[in-house]
Design an enzyme around this catalytic site. Structure first.
Site, PDB file in Angstrom:
ATOM      1  N   GLU A  36       2.660  11.746  -2.334  1.00  0.00           N
ATOM      2  CA  GLU A  36       2.465  11.807  -3.862  1.00  0.00           C
ATOM      3  C   GLU A  36       1.245  12.865  -4.078  1.00  0.00           C
ATOM      4  O   GLU A  36       0.277  12.661  -2.955  1.00  0.00           O
ATOM      5  CB  GLU A  36       1.918  10.550  -4.163  1.00  0.00           C
ATOM      6  CG  GLU A  36       1.709  10.194  -5.780  1.00  0.00           C
ATOM      7  CD  GLU A  36       0.937   9.170  -6.402  1.00  0.00           C
ATOM      8  OE1 GLU A  36       0.070   8.316  -5.523  1.00  0.00           O
ATOM      9  OE2 GLU A  36       0.731   8.807  -7.522  1.00  0.00           O
ATOM     10  N   ARG A 262       0.894   3.119  10.825  1.00  0.00           N
ATOM     11  CA  ARG A 262       0.369   4.262   9.997  1.00  0.00           C
ATOM     12  C   ARG A 262      -0.874   4.610  11.390  1.00  0.00           C
ATOM     13  O   ARG A 262      -1.205   3.567  11.836  1.00  0.00           O
ATOM     14  CB  ARG A 262      -0.016   3.995   8.851  1.00  0.00           C
ATOM     15  CG  ARG A 262      -1.038   2.808   8.446  1.00  0.00           C
ATOM     16  CD  ARG A 262      -1.299   2.739   7.105  1.00  0.00           C
ATOM     17  NE  ARG A 262      -1.968   3.829   6.406  1.00  0.00           N
ATOM     18  CZ  ARG A 262      -1.932   4.050   5.167  1.00  0.00           C
ATOM     19  NH1 ARG A 262      -1.311   3.294   4.237  1.00  0.00           N
ATOM     20  NH2 ARG A 262      -2.423   5.163   4.663  1.00  0.00           N
ATOM     21  N   LYS A 272      -6.747   7.399   1.064  1.00  0.00           N
ATOM     22  CA  LYS A 272      -6.880   8.713  -0.156  1.00  0.00           C
ATOM     23  C   LYS A 272      -7.973   8.186  -0.977  1.00  0.00           C
ATOM     24  O   LYS A 272      -8.721   8.946  -1.318  1.00  0.00           O
ATOM     25  CB  LYS A 272      -5.541   9.024  -0.589  1.00  0.00           C
ATOM     26  CG  LYS A 272      -4.709   9.936   0.247  1.00  0.00           C
ATOM     27  CD  LYS A 272      -3.711  10.850  -0.841  1.00  0.00           C
ATOM     28  CE  LYS A 272      -2.539  10.313  -0.468  1.00  0.00           C
ATOM     29  NZ  LYS A 272      -1.443  10.951  -1.085  1.00  0.00           N
TER      30      LYS A 272
END
Length: 566
Positions: A36, A262, A272
């Site tokens: 994104e 992850r 983020k």
RNA sequence: UGGGGGAUCGUCUAGCGGUAGGACAGCAGACUCUGGAUCUGCAUGCCGUGGUUCGAAUCCACGUCCCCCAGCCA
């Protein structure tokens, strides 16, 4: 090269894909990296990129770059540009396959209409608050919306009017009609579309005022692109049934989603949201601050793409929640730079040295090897003269045990030059600080050894004062002082774990003249100290270096052990 | 307590019924014109309890612990 480097890795994802190919479930491999554009890529994304692009390449397939840009509130072209730059820098290529979920908005809208017509979606007038309350809890089923059984015609009409902009933000949503009692919360009539009049979308501008939720866009985008294997992180595991439901109800091509853990890195945050906070609140200089785990930060710090790719290979792929020791990342950089970084001499904390028996105006050009690990790197001349700078830490007035370097009466070798002996110490009368060393050199020792066979225990680096190029050097330490910065004391956030000494700027350093005019991005080893990279802040008048990573330092270990013991 | 996942050296990770291996970190040593690099050696691990089997990290059962999910974020 070892067997594990030549044979294809055998993690569970590659094994599953090989099986799919063998069984004929899929004939080819087509993956995608779906960021994104709401922030900069970090080392965790590098892992995902290495998997998405790496797996595709290994199976002779393709990997798309697709932006999942379904939320204009958070997205920006600044991010789409930086993402492309970072992926290219890492060494991966999507060729012309650059896509956007927003490319599919019209198609997605038609999909929604299709579901409405099948009686599988409805417009809900409840407030966000009400929707939340009625969703139920982990242990209690949800309550059906009073609008759940609207007619297809009414739903069609309302949804079309949502698109036309007749309703304000939040007034209505389109929901999938699945199962309000499902143990999987994602299946309790998830929202498919919401109304968002502002801001304009970075690509579609003012064209839309309704936007699909990620969950309604992602799976279908993969389907539209013919993705065979949708590789993603663990938290999407319980979204998979929802993606499968959409694809099946729509009767469209079905990709296979496989989830992996992850990356977490010690002494680092990889979110983020948190990284954005560090940037927006000024705890770092920007997304590319050399202390940031962003790819742009690592690049500025001096990390090579090669070292990051090696790191991604070494950490492996699995489904276990794991935290990789940041020492492994540092190791990968050293390993890479050891082979390719030219060696130079740079003095970080200068101490003036006068060689009393060396002629006033004599200057010699001494031969120095550029990289002992790489004969092809050649050699250079380093100017030597009567007044030099050495590292302050390479002299002790009272040398501790096992300290091999310079001290009063002691002799050491100046790298590529001569043996010198300390014969005097000049101190500041006020502070008592050592400001200059008086030494003598042995002219017979040029070349590194003494004809009489005497040895020195240490070789230190130096620069000729008259020829030195001034520089600023930025020393970095880990950004966070604790191994897991997310664990903070009661009532405090991750910011309380920030390392107050993560940067130290040394303004008055000297480097050898070979470095004059070095360009930003230039990487070298300052002998005995570490790898350094020229920062974009450099000016023709003054170089600025970032310390990328320190060399392993046996003496530092001895010293800290001694300190701990006392 | 609903649903979905996961447990192998300090940390990552291999193993697919037949001697638990590698990397990083650690420790000790060799070598060295970088206390770098390199080389050698050492120590440390199958979540627990039962069961199946000649043999179990691997198969079965029962436990235990950890992670994720209640955005109109992705």
């Amino acid at each position: 090269m070892t067997a594990s480097e030549t044979s294809p890795s055998s993690d569970f994802i590659r094994a599953a894909i090989a099986e799919d190919l063998k069984s004929g479930r899929y004939q080819l491999v087509h993956t995608r990296f779906p960021p994104e554009p709401n922030g900069y890529l970090h080392i965790g994304h590098a892992k995902a990129i290495a998997i998405d692009f790496g797996v595709a390449a290994e199976f002779g397939g393709l990997c798309n770059l697709r932006y999942d840009d379904t939320n204009p509130v958070k997205e920006d072209v600044e991010y789409v540009d930086s993402i492309k730059e970072d992926i290219r820098w890492l060494g991966f290529d999507w060729n012309s396959r650059e896509f956007y979920a927003s490319d599919y908005f019209e198609e997605l809208y038609e999909f929604a209409v299709q579901l409405i017509k099948k009686g599988k979606a409805y417009v809900d007038d409840q407030s966000a608050e009400k929707v939340r309350l009625n969703r139920g809890t982990l242990t209690e089923p949800g309550v059906a919306s009073p609008y759940r059984d609207r007619s297809v015609a009414e739903n069609l009409d309302l949804f079309e009017r949502m698109r036309r902009g007749e309703f304000p933000d939040g007034a209505r949503v389109l929901r999938a009609k699945i199962d309000m009692a499902s143990g999987n919360l994602n299946l309790r009539d998830p929202v498919m579309y919401r109304i968002l009049h502002n801001p304009p979308h970075h690509r579609t501008g003012e064209k839309w005022c309704i936007y699909p939720m990620y969950d309604f866009a992602h799976g279908q985008s993969d389907s539209i692109e013919g993705i065979t294997h949708s590789l993603c992180s663990l938290e999407y595991e319980d979204h998979r049934p929802l993606y499968d439901w959409f694809v099946s109800e729509l009767g469209i091509y079905a990709p296979r989603q496989i989830e992996f853990a992850r990356l977490n890195l010690s002494y680092t945050v990889l979110s983020k949201r948190l990284l954005r906070r560090l940037v927006s609140d000024g705890y770092v200089r920007g997304w590319d601050d050399p202390r940031m785990p962003t790819l742009s930060g690592l690049r500025r710090r001096g990390y090579t793409a090669e070292s990051i790719r090696t790191f991604c290979d070494r950490i492996g792929v699995s489904k276990v929640d794991s935290t990789v020791d940041i020492a492994l990342l540092e190791h990968c950089l050293r390993e890479d730079l050891n082979k390719r970084a030219p060696r130079v001499m740079g003095v970080l904390r200068p101490l003036r040295v006068v060689i009393e028996n060396y002629p006033e105006d004599k200057v010699e050009g001494l031969d120095a090897v550029n990289n002992p690990e790489d004969p092809a790197a050649g050699a250079r001349k380093v100017p030597f003269s009567r007044v030099l700078y050495i590292e302050r830490d390479d002299f002790r007035e009272v040398p501790p045990p096992k300290y091999y370097r310079l001290a009063p009466g002691r002799e050491v070798r100046l790298r590529y030059a001569y043996f010198v002996k300390c014969v005097g110490v000049v101190k500041d009368e006020q502070t008592g600080e050592v400001v200059e060393l008086r030494c003598t050199y042995d002219p017979e020792t040029l070349g590194g050894s003494a004809p009489d066979g005497r040895k020195v225990k240490s070789t230190i680096h130096w620069v000729s004062a008259a020829h030195a190029v001034p520089a600023e050097v930025r020393l970095y330490d880990r950004l966070f002082a604790t191994e897991n910065p997310n664990v903070a004391p009661e009532g405090e956030g991750f910011l309380s774990n920030l390392n107050p000494n993560s940067i130290e700027v040394l303004a008055d350093c000297y480097v050898e003249p070979a470095l004059a005019g070095a360009l930003p991005g230039f990487l070298c080893q300052f002998e005995r100290q570490g790898y350094f990279c020229v920062d974009p802040d450099s000016t023709p008048a003054k170089l600025a270096f970032n310390r990328s990573v320190q060399l392993r330092d046996e003496w530092a270990k001895i010293e800290s052990k001694a300190a701990a013991a006392s």
